[in-house]
Scaffold this motif. Structure first.
Motif, mmCIF file in Angstrom:
data_model
loop_
_atom_site.group_PDB
_atom_site.id
_atom_site.type_symbol
_atom_site.label_atom_id
_atom_site.label_comp_id
_atom_site.label_asym_id
_atom_site.label_seq_id
_atom_site.Cartn_x
_atom_site.Cartn_y
_atom_site.Cartn_z
ATOM 1 N N TYR A 159 0.940 -1.068 0.043
ATOM 2 C CA TYR A 159 0.074 0.286 0.682
ATOM 3 C C TYR A 159 0.815 1.415 0.162
ATOM 4 N N TYR A 160 2.374 1.205 0.366
ATOM 5 C CA TYR A 160 2.396 2.435 0.296
ATOM 6 C C TYR A 160 4.075 2.368 -0.038
ATOM 7 N N ALA A 180 -5.014 8.281 -1.057
ATOM 8 C CA ALA A 180 -4.239 6.840 -1.422
ATOM 9 C C ALA A 180 -3.658 6.196 -1.988
ATOM 10 N N ASN A 181 -3.360 5.054 -2.069
ATOM 11 C CA ASN A 181 -2.912 4.058 -2.727
ATOM 12 C C ASN A 181 -4.327 3.205 -3.607
ATOM 13 N N GLY A 239 -6.027 0.770 -1.978
ATOM 14 C CA GLY A 239 -6.669 1.017 -0.998
ATOM 15 C C GLY A 239 -8.856 1.391 -1.618
ATOM 16 N N ASP A 292 1.194 6.957 -2.379
ATOM 17 C CA ASP A 292 0.209 7.758 -1.341
ATOM 18 C C ASP A 292 -1.063 8.212 -2.681
ATOM 19 N N GLN A 293 -1.429 8.376 -3.504
ATOM 20 C CA GLN A 293 -2.300 8.289 -4.444
ATOM 21 C C GLN A 293 -2.438 8.301 -5.198
ATOM 22 N N LEU A 330 -10.922 7.299 2.705
ATOM 23 C CA LEU A 330 -9.856 6.593 2.769
ATOM 24 C C LEU A 330 -8.471 6.920 2.925
ATOM 25 N N PRO A 331 -7.557 8.752 2.894
ATOM 26 C CA PRO A 331 -6.642 8.640 3.618
ATOM 27 C C PRO A 331 -6.372 7.872 5.052
ATOM 28 N N GLN A 345 -5.657 4.361 5.070
ATOM 29 C CA GLN A 345 -3.887 4.372 4.471
ATOM 30 C C GLN A 345 -2.168 5.238 5.438
ATOM 31 N N LYS A 346 -3.028 5.979 5.487
ATOM 32 C CA LYS A 346 -1.700 6.362 6.428
ATOM 33 C C LYS A 346 -1.971 5.230 7.622
ATOM 34 N N ARG A 361 0.561 2.336 6.612
ATOM 35 C CA ARG A 361 1.993 2.811 7.261
ATOM 36 C C ARG A 361 2.970 2.409 8.120
#
Length: 452
Positions: free
Chosen positions: A37-38, A204-205, A208, A349-350, A411-412, A415-416, A419
């Motif tokens: 994902y990151y 986000a990825n 995600g 991350d986008q 989703l952000p 995403q965080k 990590r």
């Protein structure tokens, strides 16, 4: 203990071949590495092993009805021109001039009899062949012998949708789609056209995005307003190659919703869509879905819509397909929506969320796209004009509607969390079977060639 799906899956309706369950695929119980994902290295490898080796949905064939019509398809670091040739064939080329690398087109759509590079005016026909080199006499023949036509990619059309692949060795598109192709063909997508198209950049990825849209387990928490009018426990089917589908029942409350009787405004709207006057409807909320199915069959008989080819659940529900790697197609007799989760060119991350609605106009009283799709009165449903793509950037309110805006806000945060050292990888339930299936296919592709 193996879970018996029938203990909690909602029955999708009267038995019908369309609703037959696919053979079971057991994707195990392992946790997937959250680096997917990151991690930037994972992202680069994923681009080469997944996106460069897959069939990618580029757009709708209805966007290029005439010779010379083209659209631009951007994904990750690449850009492609998809064009209908003078012979009626659809082709795709890298959107780059072989001379100095300038992109040839910047517009999302257009119509040309040739492509002209804006840098030095080199010209190419619709098939990608170079037809003019400016001041050709100043080039040594040995330079141009390296090749000065456009670089083309595999391009095939199925059910009115254009797919491209950067892999020249990839198998035929329809061979890959074979398990679900007869199902998709029932919806006459090739007779539909785009009536709404929106893009928004999300923090986000892209996976995600796939994860969030491939399950409805989260509806009660993220979209509680949906619980009174759509169920969240239903049939899931998996096929090889990362293909899957899920029935999403509409016009009835979720089984976990406390009020199964009251016909709330959402269900009233769905009854009205089907031609039932909510004021005269005497059934319960739980009975509304069957009433919608019956009313749509009656409308089909009156208007000759051909709905006898559909199962009951197809008339009321959203049948959502996942096409690996990054596409979902939501099918309804009157309209279809396409979701694409487009990876950023360099930032894990986008991603860009691209969604459009395809519709086939029928000049008949009461016939329309489902109201919940959110097509406003200003929407041109005739197919005479292709709507502009409305694109919102990262951090801007996407304006996609209440439910999708809730997803873009959440989703952000997910995403965080991905990590965090405290997150060891997802723990998927059987309700998230499509996610496990997607990631199993992703792992298969990523591990190809690495040995045991």
């Amino acid at each position: 203990m193996k879970l018996d799906f029938d203990t909690w899956n909602i029955h999708v309706g009267t038995p019908h071949p369309f609703n037959d369950r696919a053979p079971t695929i057991d994707n195990g119980t392992d946790r997937s590495d959250p680096r997917r994902y990151y991690d930037a290295d994972f992202m680069r490898e994923e681009w080469e092993k997944v996106f460069c080796k897959s069939w990618l949905l580029a757009g709708a064939a209805s966007d290029i009805p005439e010779p010379g019509d083209f659209f631009k398809f951007d994904i990750g670091p690449e850009s492609f021109i998809v064009v209908r040739g003078d012979d009626g064939q659809v082709r795709a080329h890298y959107n780059v001039c072989p001379h100095r690398g300038s992109q040839l087109v910047t517009a999302d759509f257009g119509s040309l009899d040739r492509f002209t590079c804006p840098f030095h005016s080199w010209k190419f026909d619709l098939e990608g062949k170079n037809i003019a080199v400016t001041d050709e006499e100043t080039f040594r023949p040995e330079v141009l012998c390296h090749g000065h036509d456009l670089s083309s990619v595999r391009c095939e059309v199925a059910v009115g949708l254009v797919f491209i692949s950067m892999d020249p060795e990839i198998g035929p598109l329809k061979e890959w789609l074979a398990p679900i192709l007869p199902q998709l063909e029932l919806y006459d997508i090739d007779k539909m056209y785009v009536v709404q198209h929106r893009r928004s950049d999300w923090g986000a990825n892209w996976k995600g995005g796939v994860d969030a849209f491939a399950e409805i387990y989260h509806l009660h928490a993220v979209h509680p307003q949906t619980q009174c009018l759509m169920d969240d426990r239903t049939q899931i089917d998996l096929w090889p190659g990362g293909l899957s589908r899920q029935f999403v029942p509409f016009a009835q409350p979720a089984s976990r919703y406390p009020d199964q009787e009251t016909v709330n405004p959402g269900i009233q709207s769905m009854l009205a869509d089907a031609g039932i006057d909510p004021e005269t409807y005497t059934g319960t909320a739980t009975e509304a879905r069957a009433a919608v199915q019956k009313a749509k069959r009656k409308r089909s008989e009156q208007l000759g819509l051909g709905y006898e080819r559909f199962s009951d659940s197809q008339l009321s529900d959203s049948v959502v397909y996942s096409l690996f790697p990054n596409v979902q197609i939501g099918c309804h007799p009157e309209a279809v929506f396409l979701h694409r989760f487009l990876p950023h060119e360099s930032d894990p991350d986008q991603f860009t969320y691209d969604t459009c609605i395809l519709y086939r106009h029928v000049d008949a009283p009461g016939y329309s796209a489902p109201a919940w799709m959110g097509l406003g009165e200003e929407t041109d449903l005739s197919g005479e004009t292709r709507p502009e793509i409305v694109h919102t950037g990262l951090g801007e309110p996407p304006g996609l509607g209440e439910v999708l805006d809730q997803d873009s806000d959440l989703l952000p945060i997910v995403q965080k969390g991905a990590r965090s050292r405290g997150f060891k990888g997802p723990l998927w339930s059987e309700q998230e079977g499509r996610l496990r299936h997607f990631h199993a296919e992703l792992d298969r592709r990523m591990n190809a060639g690495k040995g045991a």
